[in-house]
Design a protein around this motif. Structure first.
Motif, PDB file in Angstrom:
ATOM      1  N   TRP A  11      23.491  11.568   2.170  1.00  0.00           N
ATOM      2  CA  TRP A  11      22.750  12.396   2.465  1.00  0.00           C
ATOM      3  C   TRP A  11      23.147  13.951   3.634  1.00  0.00           C
ATOM      4  O   TRP A  11      21.825  14.029   3.858  1.00  0.00           O
ATOM      5  N   HIS A  41      26.639  20.638  12.692  1.00  0.00           N
ATOM      6  CA  HIS A  41      28.765  20.098  12.119  1.00  0.00           C
ATOM      7  C   HIS A  41      28.605  19.722  13.935  1.00  0.00           C
ATOM      8  O   HIS A  41      28.621  20.568  15.166  1.00  0.00           O
ATOM      9  N   GLY A 129      12.951  23.868   8.429  1.00  0.00           N
ATOM     10  CA  GLY A 129      12.602  24.974   9.144  1.00  0.00           C
ATOM     11  C   GLY A 129      12.762  25.732   9.230  1.00  0.00           C
ATOM     12  O   GLY A 129      12.394  27.753   9.874  1.00  0.00           O
ATOM     13  N   ILE A 132      15.328  28.143   4.900  1.00  0.00           N
ATOM     14  CA  ILE A 132      16.652  28.418   3.831  1.00  0.00           C
ATOM     15  C   ILE A 132      15.905  28.563   2.410  1.00  0.00           C
ATOM     16  O   ILE A 132      16.853  29.412   1.582  1.00  0.00           O
ATOM     17  N   GLN A 223      25.268  20.363   4.004  1.00  0.00           N
ATOM     18  CA  GLN A 223      24.838  19.466   3.503  1.00  0.00           C
ATOM     19  C   GLN A 223      25.540  18.393   2.593  1.00  0.00           C
ATOM     20  O   GLN A 223      26.562  18.268   3.695  1.00  0.00           O
ATOM     21  N   LEU A 227      21.561  15.960  -1.215  1.00  0.00           N
ATOM     22  CA  LEU A 227      20.627  17.206  -1.151  1.00  0.00           C
ATOM     23  C   LEU A 227      20.991  17.991  -2.199  1.00  0.00           C
ATOM     24  O   LEU A 227      20.230  19.314  -2.265  1.00  0.00           O
ATOM     25  N   THR A 238      17.734  20.436  -0.528  1.00  0.00           N
ATOM     26  CA  THR A 238      18.225  21.975  -0.424  1.00  0.00           C
ATOM     27  C   THR A 238      18.131  22.600  -1.436  1.00  0.00           C
ATOM     28  O   THR A 238      18.182  21.928  -1.977  1.00  0.00           O
ATOM     29  N   SER A 274      11.941  14.077   4.600  1.00  0.00           N
ATOM     30  CA  SER A 274      11.626  12.667   3.031  1.00  0.00           C
ATOM     31  C   SER A 274      12.925  12.611   1.619  1.00  0.00           C
ATOM     32  O   SER A 274      13.430  13.302   1.816  1.00  0.00           O
ATOM     33  N   ARG A 302      15.185  15.751  15.028  1.00  0.00           N
ATOM     34  CA  ARG A 302      15.097  14.414  14.429  1.00  0.00           C
ATOM     35  C   ARG A 302      15.755  13.430  14.446  1.00  0.00           C
ATOM     36  O   ARG A 302      16.855  13.403  14.262  1.00  0.00           O
TER      37      ARG A 302
END
Ligand code: GDP
Ligand code: IMO
Ligand code: MG
Length: 428
Positions: A11, A41, A129, A132, A223, A227, A238, A274, A302
Motif C-alpha cells: 500500500w 519518498h 488532500g 490528485i 503509490q 492503491l 488513488t 482508510s 500521518r
C-alpha cells in the motif's frame, strides 16, 4: 536490459525511493509515470535526508536525467518549490524534462479534494488532500488542463472556463462554497509558463530515442499495487494506475520494451488512509512496528497503520505486475521480535481463501491465517551478504520468498544508501 520498472507491491511507502537511489549510479534516465505530489519518498545519503514528492528519486544522482511523463499530475507551485529546495542543497535539477501532455493540478482540484472528502463523511478515502483525484477525474472527463495549454493563453482561458462551469454550480449550490474565478486561475497558471517552457518536451519521443541508443531507463512508480485504481482496494485507492502497466501508458513506451519489473515489498505491511487491511495490528505490536520503523507519512505526517507481512498480497502483486524481482525492505525493523507471524491465507466467513479475494466485501471480511517464524535479536544493519544474516532471519526471508511468487533480489537492512544486501544484480 534498458527499460526497468519499479513499483510498490503493497500500500505504498515500501522504500521505492531508496531502491531507485541504490540503482541510480547505473541509470541514464529516471521516469515518474503516475501520481503526483501525493507520493513521498525519503532517501538518505550519508548525513543528508531528502524528501521527494513530485520529482523522481533518481534526481539525487548526478548525470541522471529526471523525467515527469504524461501520466503524472503536476502541481506547479510544488514542482518549483521542490526544484528550488533541491537546487539550494546543491542538487543539479537542470536536466529535468516535463511532458507537454501531463495534466495540471489547480487550486480548484485541491479545494474539491477536500470538499469531496468532507462530504463522504464516514466513507472518506483519507486522501492526501493534494487534488490528485479531482485532477484525474477531469482528465478522464476530458476537461483537464495540460502542460501544453499554458503556452496558448486563449486556449488556456477557454479550457479553464469550461472546466469551472459545472464545478462552480456544484461548489455554490451543493457545497456552499464561493465560486472560483476563472481569470484568477488563468493568471496563476500563466505565471509559471515562462519558467516551465524550457523543460517541456515530447518525453515519449525522448525516452524512445534514449532506449534506441542503448540508454538505461528506470520507471519509478508512485503509490503501489493495492492503491491502483483498477487493481487495488477500490474505492480506497488513488486515482492512477500505479501498477507496472501504468509505466507504459504513463510514459508512451510500448509494453514490449520493458525487460524487468521490480516490486518493492516491506518485511511487514503499512497503509495510510482508510480501507481494508487484514493484518493490521491495533495493539502494542503495531505500535512497535510504527515506532521502530518510523512509520509516519512523508507527505502528510500521518501515522501509518501497521501489520504483519501478508503473503497473498505479495503473490497478487507478483501476478498483476509481472514482477521479476522483489526488493525486500526494512528487514532490520523486525530485529528483536521473539516470533514473527506471516499471513499465509485468509479466513473469509469461515472459509479458507488462499488468494486476495476479487470481491471487496470478502476482502473486508478477511481475517488472516497466520504461520509464525522464530525471530532473531542480532543487529543485522551491517550485513552485506545473505550469509551474514542470523539463521532465523534467513529462514524468515526464504519462507516469505517462497510464498511471494518471485525471487528476492535485494534485502534492505537500514535506511542508508549502502544498507542493502544484493542477491541478484537488478540491472544486468
Ligand atoms: P516510498 O514512498 O516507497 O519511496 O517509501 P517512503 O520513503 O515513503 O518510506 C520508506 C521509509 O523507509 C523511508 O524513510 C526510507 O528511508 C526507509 N527505508 C527504506 N529502506 C529501508 C530499510 O531497509 N530499512 C529501514 N530501517 N528503513 C528503510
Ligand atoms: P508513495 O509513493 C502511501 C493513499 C492516501 C489515500 C489514498 C488516496 O509514497 O508510496 P490520494 O491523495 O492519492 O487521492 O489518496 O492513497 N496514498 C498513499 N499512501 N504512500 C503513497 O505514496 C500514497 N499516495 C496516496 O493515503 O489513502
Ligand atoms: Mg512514501
Amino acid at each position: 536490459m534498458p527499460a526497468v520498472v519499479i513499483i510498490g507491491a503493497q500500500w505504498g511507502d515500501e522504500g521505492k525511493g531508496k531502491a531507485t537511489d541504490t540503482m541510480s549510479g547505473r541509470i541514464d534516465y529516471v521516469v515518474k509515470f503516475n501520481g503526483g505530489n501525493n507520493a513521498g519518498h525519503t532517501v538518505v545519503i550519508g548525513d543528508e535526508k531528502y524528501a521527494l514528492h513530485l520529482l523522481p528519486s533518481g534526481i539525487l544522482t548526478e548525470g541522471v536525467v529526471p523525467v515527469i511523463a504524461n501520466g503524472v499530475v503536476i502541481d506547479l507551485e510544488v514542482l518549483f518549490d521542490e526544484i528550488d529546495t533541491l537546487a539550494s542543497r546543491g542538487i543539479d535539477v537542470s536536466k529535468l524534462r516535463v511532458s507537454s501532455s501531463a495534466h495540471i493540478i489547480t487550486s480548484y482540484h485541491r479545494t474539491l479534494d477536500k470538499v469531496n472528502e468532507r462530504f463522504l463523511g464516514k466513507r472518506q478515502i483519507g486522501t492526501t488532500g493534494r487534488g490528485i483525484g479531482p485532477t484525474y477525474a477531469d482528465k478522464i472527463n476530458r476537461v483537464g488542463i495540460r502542460v501544453q495549454d499554458l503556452f496558448d493563453e486563449n486556449i488556456l482561458r477557454q479550457k479553464v472556463e469550461g472546466a469551472l462551469e459545472a464545478k462552480n454550480h456544484l461548489l455554490v449550490k451543493i457545497y456552499n462554497r464561493r465560486a472560483i474565478d476563472a481569470e484568477e486561475i488563468v493568471t496563476e497558471l500563466l505565471s509559471y509558463a515562462d519558467r516551465l517552457r524550457p523543460m517541456v518536451t515530447d518525453t515519449a519521443l525522448e525516452l524512445h530515442t534514449a532506449l534506441r541508443a542503448g540508454k538505461t531507463v528506470l520507471f519509478e512508480g508512485g503509490q503501489a499495487t493495492m492503491l491502483d485504481v483498477d487493481h487495488g482496494t477500490y474505492p480506497f485507492v488513488t486515482s492512477s494506475n500505479s501498477t507496472a502497466g501504468g509505466a507504459s501508458t504513463g510514459s508512451g513506451i510500448g509494453p514490449g520494451e520493458f525487460s524487468r519489473v521490480i516490486g518493492i515489498v516491506k518485511a511487514y505491511t503499512t497503509r495510510v488512509g482508510s480501507g481494508p487491511f487484514p493484518t493490521e495490528l491495533l495493539d502494542e505490536s503495531g505500535e512497535r512496528l510504527r515506532r521502530v520503523g518510523h512509520e509516519f507519512g512523508t507527505t502528510t505526517g500521518r501515522p501509518r497503520r501497521c501489520g504483519w507481512f501478508d503473503a497473498p498480497i505479495a503473490r497478487y502483486s507478483a501476478r498483476i505486475n509481472g514482477i521479476t524481482d522483489f526488493v525486500l525492505t526494512k528487514l532490520d525493523v523486525l530485529t528483536g521480535l521473539d516470533d514473527i507471524p506471516v499471513c499465509v491465507a485468509y479466513d473469509v466467513d469461515g472459509v479458507r481463501v488462499d488468494e486476495v479475494p476479487v470481491n471487496q466485501s470478502d476482502f473486508h471480511h478477511a481475517t488472516p491465517i497466520y504461520e509464525s517464524f522464530p525471530g532473531w535479536s542480532e543487529d543485522i544493519s551491517a550485513a552485506r551478504t545473505f550469509d551474514e544474516l542470523p539463521a532465523n532471519a534467513k529462514n524468515y526471508v526464504r519462507a516469505i520468498e517462497s510464498m511471494a511468487g518471485a525471487r528476492f533480489s535485494a534485502i534492505g537492512v537500514g535506511p542508508a544508501r549502502d544498507e542493502i544486501i544484493i542477491l541478484h544484480d537488478l540491472l544486468d
